[in-house]
Write a protein that holds these residues in place. Structure first.
Motif, PDB file in Angstrom:
ATOM      1  N   GLY A  32      49.116  19.674   1.803  1.00 40.57           N
ATOM      2  CA  GLY A  32      48.159  18.684   1.299  1.00 40.57           C
ATOM      3  C   GLY A  32      47.790  18.788  -0.167  1.00 40.57           C
ATOM      4  O   GLY A  32      46.759  18.267  -0.584  1.00 40.57           O
ATOM      5  N   ALA A  33      48.617  19.453  -0.968  1.00 40.54           N
ATOM      6  CA  ALA A  33      48.289  19.604  -2.389  1.00 40.54           C
ATOM      7  C   ALA A  33      48.071  18.241  -3.044  1.00 40.54           C
ATOM      8  O   ALA A  33      47.206  18.074  -3.899  1.00 40.54           O
ATOM      9  N   GLY A  34      48.842  17.249  -2.632  1.00 42.79           N
ATOM     10  CA  GLY A  34      48.751  15.934  -3.242  1.00 42.79           C
ATOM     11  C   GLY A  34      47.451  15.198  -2.915  1.00 42.79           C
ATOM     12  O   GLY A  34      47.088  14.243  -3.587  1.00 42.79           O
ATOM     13  N   HIS A  35      46.799  15.649  -1.887  1.00 41.57           N
ATOM     14  CA  HIS A  35      45.580  14.939  -1.482  1.00 41.57           C
ATOM     15  C   HIS A  35      44.316  15.710  -1.789  1.00 41.57           C
ATOM     16  O   HIS A  35      43.228  15.309  -1.420  1.00 41.57           O
ATOM     17  N   LEU A  53      63.059  13.414   6.694  1.00 41.26           N
ATOM     18  CA  LEU A  53      61.703  13.150   7.188  1.00 41.26           C
ATOM     19  C   LEU A  53      61.294  11.694   6.980  1.00 41.26           C
ATOM     20  O   LEU A  53      60.644  11.093   7.815  1.00 41.26           O
ATOM     21  N   LYS A  54      61.709  11.125   5.824  1.00 37.08           N
ATOM     22  CA  LYS A  54      61.330   9.738   5.580  1.00 37.08           C
ATOM     23  C   LYS A  54      62.100   8.785   6.489  1.00 37.08           C
ATOM     24  O   LYS A  54      61.676   7.662   6.710  1.00 37.08           O
ATOM     25  N   SER A  80      53.286   6.857  -6.218  1.00 38.01           N
ATOM     26  CA  SER A  80      54.628   7.390  -6.038  1.00 38.01           C
ATOM     27  C   SER A  80      54.681   8.702  -5.268  1.00 38.01           C
ATOM     28  O   SER A  80      55.626   8.953  -4.544  1.00 38.01           O
ATOM     29  N   LEU A  81      53.652   9.536  -5.412  1.00 34.02           N
ATOM     30  CA  LEU A  81      53.740  10.860  -4.792  1.00 34.02           C
ATOM     31  C   LEU A  81      52.573  11.138  -3.850  1.00 34.02           C
ATOM     32  O   LEU A  81      52.064  12.233  -3.778  1.00 34.02           O
ATOM     33  N   ASP A  82      52.147  10.112  -3.155  1.00 33.55           N
ATOM     34  CA  ASP A  82      51.000  10.277  -2.263  1.00 33.55           C
ATOM     35  C   ASP A  82      51.423  10.535  -0.828  1.00 33.55           C
ATOM     36  O   ASP A  82      50.613  10.574   0.075  1.00 33.55           O
ATOM     37  N   GLY A  83      52.720  10.667  -0.586  1.00 31.26           N
ATOM     38  CA  GLY A  83      53.149  11.008   0.764  1.00 31.26           C
ATOM     39  C   GLY A  83      53.262   9.841   1.705  1.00 31.26           C
ATOM     40  O   GLY A  83      53.023   9.982   2.888  1.00 31.26           O
ATOM     41  N   HIS A  84      53.606   8.684   1.221  1.00 37.59           N
ATOM     42  CA  HIS A  84      53.805   7.578   2.151  1.00 37.59           C
ATOM     43  C   HIS A  84      55.232   7.596   2.700  1.00 37.59           C
ATOM     44  O   HIS A  84      56.114   8.235   2.138  1.00 37.59           O
ATOM     45  N   LEU A 119      58.988   5.339  -6.077  1.00 44.25           N
ATOM     46  CA  LEU A 119      58.630   4.159  -5.303  1.00 44.25           C
ATOM     47  C   LEU A 119      57.123   4.057  -5.382  1.00 44.25           C
ATOM     48  O   LEU A 119      56.412   4.860  -4.806  1.00 44.25           O
ATOM     49  N   GLY A 120      56.645   3.086  -6.110  1.00 49.15           N
ATOM     50  CA  GLY A 120      55.203   3.029  -6.351  1.00 49.15           C
ATOM     51  C   GLY A 120      54.911   3.693  -7.680  1.00 49.15           C
ATOM     52  O   GLY A 120      55.752   4.384  -8.237  1.00 49.15           O
ATOM     53  N   GLY A 121      53.688   3.494  -8.177  1.00 46.86           N
ATOM     54  CA  GLY A 121      53.355   3.965  -9.515  1.00 46.86           C
ATOM     55  C   GLY A 121      53.086   2.763 -10.400  1.00 46.86           C
ATOM     56  O   GLY A 121      53.159   1.617  -9.950  1.00 46.86           O
ATOM     57  N   THR A 122      52.782   3.035 -11.675  1.00 47.68           N
ATOM     58  CA  THR A 122      52.447   1.938 -12.574  1.00 47.68           C
ATOM     59  C   THR A 122      53.684   1.097 -12.866  1.00 47.68           C
ATOM     60  O   THR A 122      54.730   1.623 -13.227  1.00 47.68           O
ATOM     61  N   LYS A 123      53.562  -0.202 -12.729  1.00 50.34           N
ATOM     62  CA  LYS A 123      54.690  -1.086 -13.029  1.00 50.34           C
ATOM     63  C   LYS A 123      54.817  -1.254 -14.541  1.00 50.34           C
ATOM     64  O   LYS A 123      53.817  -1.228 -15.267  1.00 50.34           O
TER      65      LYS A 123
END
Ligand code: SF4
Lengths: 464, 454
Positions: free
Chosen positions: B402-405, A410-411, B205-209, B219-223
């Motif tokens: 949409g659980a993440g949102h 999907l990505k 990291s887990l927002d569905g991008h 990928l993403g999250g606190t550095k």
């Protein structure tokens, strides 16, 4: 755990399993605990495999003896369907705590069994061993024996703690539990010359029901399906079947072989996936039954039914053939299913550009080679990055895999179809094949791909 | 207010609880370019992976040290070493997070000691932070694993900083917050001109991008550098009581004061939050939030007709239970059943007579006659059996999109949640029929009979 070690060894020496017979004595000794690569492993544990194999028995309580991880993180997550009891979907676990770890969890387990019998009154309780309780030495074999005597109900130990090996080993150990404690312990109400067992079919998404009506029509009775949509009593009395089909995997070969040995139930290995495989399976069922004394007219009736169903299926698929011809599929699945799905897809002109054979046996690989030609792209261990690249570079049009890897497709903004346990669609038999083709078509031709792949207008402006 | 009781039964039925290690692993997933690892047998990782994949509908980075029977008994140092080396080779992470499991804890693996030896042997790992957290499966629950992991992260990474950056604030986000919640909170805080460091940050990291390339790690999250600089913040906002120990830790290491916001759901809870942000930033409350507040008040007024007197059964981890039960109580509902997974100081404050540490069987047995069930997706069988409206909250939510949102913070989030729940009540309202007010009969199903039966 001495008993368990012997059991694992025994399962490993399975004569019906050519994967092992191909190994040297020393290799075989090492058993199924093929050293996985730490930091690069992904599969389920033996307990997982045992649960997958037995949980489809619908009317018993499946009690997981261990800390919350094993059942709490995973219960009710599989797609096996039931035509009756829902008890199999209830999550039971001893959820052991620190005190149990120190003093042993047997007392709690014994009480848990009693609580379940009092509250839910199932015909049997299956008790699953897990890593921690195995490590602290809880003896579930002895405990289940004592509990069976005390409560007068079958309490079945399923001794496949996660750390002894893979899911596949767990399947087999589950089979051993049935052979040792369940099969042959009860008698069917009546028998017919048309009684068969289906072994290794879990009725995921209700797939058994795509096949059963055809068998019904032929007058063939599924005495027991091990274990899809099964009742305890059916499995317990399955030793009276005349013949058996082992569904296209080595996962439960031990059951098929030992039932042949012990109860003279001949079996064949077949598949319900794909039109020709489905027809073959029906044929072989008929042949075995006739050999065992069923009326020879069964053969002709079977041929008639096959002719009718094949014609119907091809007619239903005709509109898709043109749309799917030449489409390239990347097939990532737990080996055992690979060749069977490969054959099925090729029937509608789909091209398989690669398939994973990580869990396949030598025989599986041979069949894939037969089907796909000498230069078949078989990947032993394809990394997610490679799968992604393959899709991103459009070297494949769609990926078929289990849920865990769907996002790789999907990505990459490429279509994906679920063909593993959690799937929602049933793909068995003639109707199932039509459904699979329809789903692939739906995925490939969904209009979202076009929009999703287009960059935002401002980015497009940048690029041009 | 509530009496807290831990049920003494030998068999948990339909677990509400999930285990510590995967709670810890999820916290690690809120770090950028991180690879979480469970030190245990491979099955634990496989289950965790499937669970998160189904909830977030995202690729999940999670590895295992792949212990087996033999290595367990011998101790897992070799497996940990190999796992680290393999991960570094294959995924090149910026940080590795290791959670123990029941298996390796029972054996008594001294992972901290192992790591020292491994580091000595492999100086090439010197620049790679590796955070280890002890999370035995047979103790506590998911929320505790999350909290413990965050505490270890800050313990290990936050650096003392005598000089503070005036507008920089820390946000310690609890496990009850969704990626969508984090986004909302960040937006609110930034609207006050503050610059937040959120830990863990699942919104990255887990927002569905849909990224442009494939990544085996988060990928993403606190550095990692951002975590290091948390010591320079002027204050730590603690979102959820279970984040308190991490805040205390930052305080010890870098003298950053903290303030606890045990929930961000509800009018007064958000008033407190907004007022605090205004004070810290020295900025007036932006018009946007005055309007949002007013909209929430209006939603409460419109909604209260349908909430008043409703009986609710909730099964959730302590901090989520606290947030949602408080909101519903404030709207006039009665929290008839409250079940949770683990002990917490919040439990006795829950606006219910009793809070049970138990499972979904306990909830189901007590929820008959309730107007609404709230728990994670595993409540679906219970909801079907009891034929009671069901709102999915918590983790996992695997049978809805949409659980993440899902939003459960802020004025806006509270307003929308009130609408969502209010609509469930409206959709299931009992309409009066000719028998509604008939004298009470056996098994009567009219409104009057039901009310009397309760
Ligand atoms: S690996 Fe062991 S502890 Fe982990 S889920 Fe499997 S049985 Fe349970």
């Amino acid at each position: 755990m001495a008993g368990l070690t012997t059991k694992v060894q025994e399962v490993f020496d399975e004569p019906g399993c050519d994967k092992n017979q191909g190994k040297s004595e020393k290799e075989r000794k090492k058993g199924c605990t093929k050293q996985l690569q730490p930091g690069a492993a992904a599969g389920g544990c033996a307990f997982d495999g045992a649960k997958i194999a037995l949980q489809p028995i619908t009317d018993v309580a499946h009690l997981v003896h261990g800390p919350i991880a094993c059942e709490g993180n995973s219960w009710d997550n599989r797609g096996a369907k039931s035509s009756g009891s829902r008890l199999y979907r209830t999550g039971f676990t001893t959820d052991i705590n620190e005190t149990d770890v120190v003093y042993g969890g047997e007392k709690r387990l014994f009480k848990a069994i009693k609580e379940i019998l009092d509250k839910y009154d199932p015909p049997a309780v299956f008790v699953y061993q897990t890593c921690v309780t195995a490590l602290i030495g809880d003896d579930i074999d002895a405990l289940c024996k004592a509990a069976s005597e005390k409560f007068g109900k079958p309490i079945i130990p399923v001794n496949a703690p996660g750390f002894v090996g893979s899911k596949n080993l767990g399947n087999k150990l589950a089979g051993e539990a049935l052979l040792d404690h369940v099969i042959g312990t009860e008698e069917p109400e009546y028998t017919t010359p048309y009684d068969i067992n289906i072994i290794g079919e879990y009725n995921l998404a209700g797939e058994l029901w795509q096949v059963k009506p055809l068998l019904d029509e032929l007058g063939v009775r599924i005495l027991s399906c091990i274990s899809g949509d099964a009742r305890y009593h059916e499995v317990a009395s399955s030793h009276r079947a005349k013949a058996a089909m082992m569904v296209c995997s080595k996962a439960m070969i031990n059951i098929a072989r030992k039932m042949d040995e012990r109860y003279d139930i001949p079996f064949f290995e077949g598949s319900f996936y794909g039109i020709s495989d489905m027809s073959d399976s029906l044929r072989q069922i008929a042949q075995l039954l006739v050999q065992k004394g069923a009326g020879p007219d069964l053969l002709e009736r079977t041929e008639n039914l096959i002719a009718r169903e094949e014609a119907r299926a091809w007619e239903m698929m005709a509109p898709y053939r043109e749309r799917l011809a030449g489409k390239r599929v990347l097939l990532i699945t737990g080996g055992v299913k690979s060749w069977s799905v490969v054959a099925a897809l090729q029937e509608v002109g789909i091209e398989i550009v690669g398939t994973s054979v990580k869990k396949s046996t030598k025989e599986d690989k041979e069949r894939i080679k037969e089907l796909m030609g000498e230069d078949a792209h078989m990947f032993d261990d394809m990394t997610p990055r490679e799968m992604y690249a393959m899709l991103k570079d459009a070297r494949a049009d769609i990926m078929l895999s289990g849920g865990r890897s769907q996002f790789i497709a999907l990505k990459a903004k490429m279509p994906w179809l679920d063909i593993n346990q959690e799937r929602h669609h049933a793909y068995a038999g003639y109707d199932g094949m039509v459904a699979l083709v329809r789903e692939i078509d739906k995925a490939l031709y969904n209009p979202v791909w076009e929009q999703a792949r287009k960059p935002a207008p401002w980015e497009a402006a940048w690029q041009s | 207010m509530a009496v807290v009781s831990v049920l003494r039964k030998a068999c948990a039925v339909n677990p509400l609880k999930m285990s510590q290690p995967i709670g810890g692993a999820l916290a690690f997933m809120g770090l950028d370019n991180c690879m979480p690892v469970l030190h245990g047998s491979q099955g634990c990782t496989a289950f965790g992976l499937v669970l998160f994949v189904r909830h977030f509908r995202e690729a999940i980075p999670l590895q295992t040290t792949a212990m087996n029977e033999v290595t367990t008994i011998m101790g897992g140092i070799d497996n940990i070493e190999q796992a680290i080396l393999n991960i570094v080779k294959r995924a090149k992470p910026a940080i590795i997070g290791i959670c123990s499991t029941g298996l390796t804890e029972t054996k008594g693996d001294d992972v901290d000691g192992y790591l020292k030896l491994i580091r000595k042997k492999h100086p090439e790992l010197d620049t790679l932070p590796i955070v280890y957290v002890s999370t035995p499966d047979y103790k506590d629950a998911f929320q505790d694993g999350w909290a413990n992991a965050v505490t270890r992260i800050v313990q290990q990474l936050v650096e003392p900083a005598p000089k503070k950056i005036q507008n920089q604030v820390n946000i310690l986000a609890g496990s009850h917050l969704s990626p969508g919640d984090i986004d909302e909170i960040r937006e609110i805080v930034e609207d006050f001109g503050l610059s937040p460091i959120v830990l863990p940050d699942l919104s990255g990291s887990l927002d569905g991008h849909v990224p442009e390339d494939f990544s085996p790690t988060t990928l993403g999250g606190t550095k990692v550098d951002a975590v290091r600089s948390m010591g320079q913040s002027v204050v730590t906002l603690v979102l959820g009581e279970h984040m308190l120990s991490a805040a205390v830790e930052i305080g010890i290491k870098a003298e950053v004061p903290y303030t606890v916001f045990d929930r961000l759901l509800g009018l007064e809870a958000n008033d407190r939050f907004i007022a605090f942000l205004s004070e810290v930033s020295g900025k007036p409350v932006p018009l946007k939030y005055r309007r949002q507040r007013s909209q929430l008040v209006d939603a409460m007024l419109d909604g209260h007709f349908f909430f008043g007197g409703k009986k609710i059964a909730i099964g959730a981890e302590p901090d989520l239970l606290w947030a949602i039960s408080s909101l519903l109580a404030e709207m006039g509902c009665e929290i008839a059943v409250a079940v949770t997974t683990t002990l917490s100081p919040m439990l006795e404050k829950i606006p219910a007579k009793e809070v049970l540490v138990g499972d979904l069987e306990d909830m189901e047995m007590r929820a008959k006659g309730c107007d609404l069930l709230i728990t994670h997706s595993h409540g679906r069988q219970m909801a079907e059996r009891l034929a009671i409206p069901f709102l999915r909250m918590g983790l996992p939510i695997f049978d809805r999109l949409g659980a993440g949102h899902k939003l459960g913070v802020g004025y806006r989030g509270t307003r929308d949640l009130i609408f969502e729940i209010g609509n469930l009540f409206l959709a299931n309202a009992h309409e009066a029929g000719p028998d509604t007010w008939a004298p009470l009969q056996e098994g009567g199903s009219g409104n009057g009979a039901q009310a009397a039966a309760h």
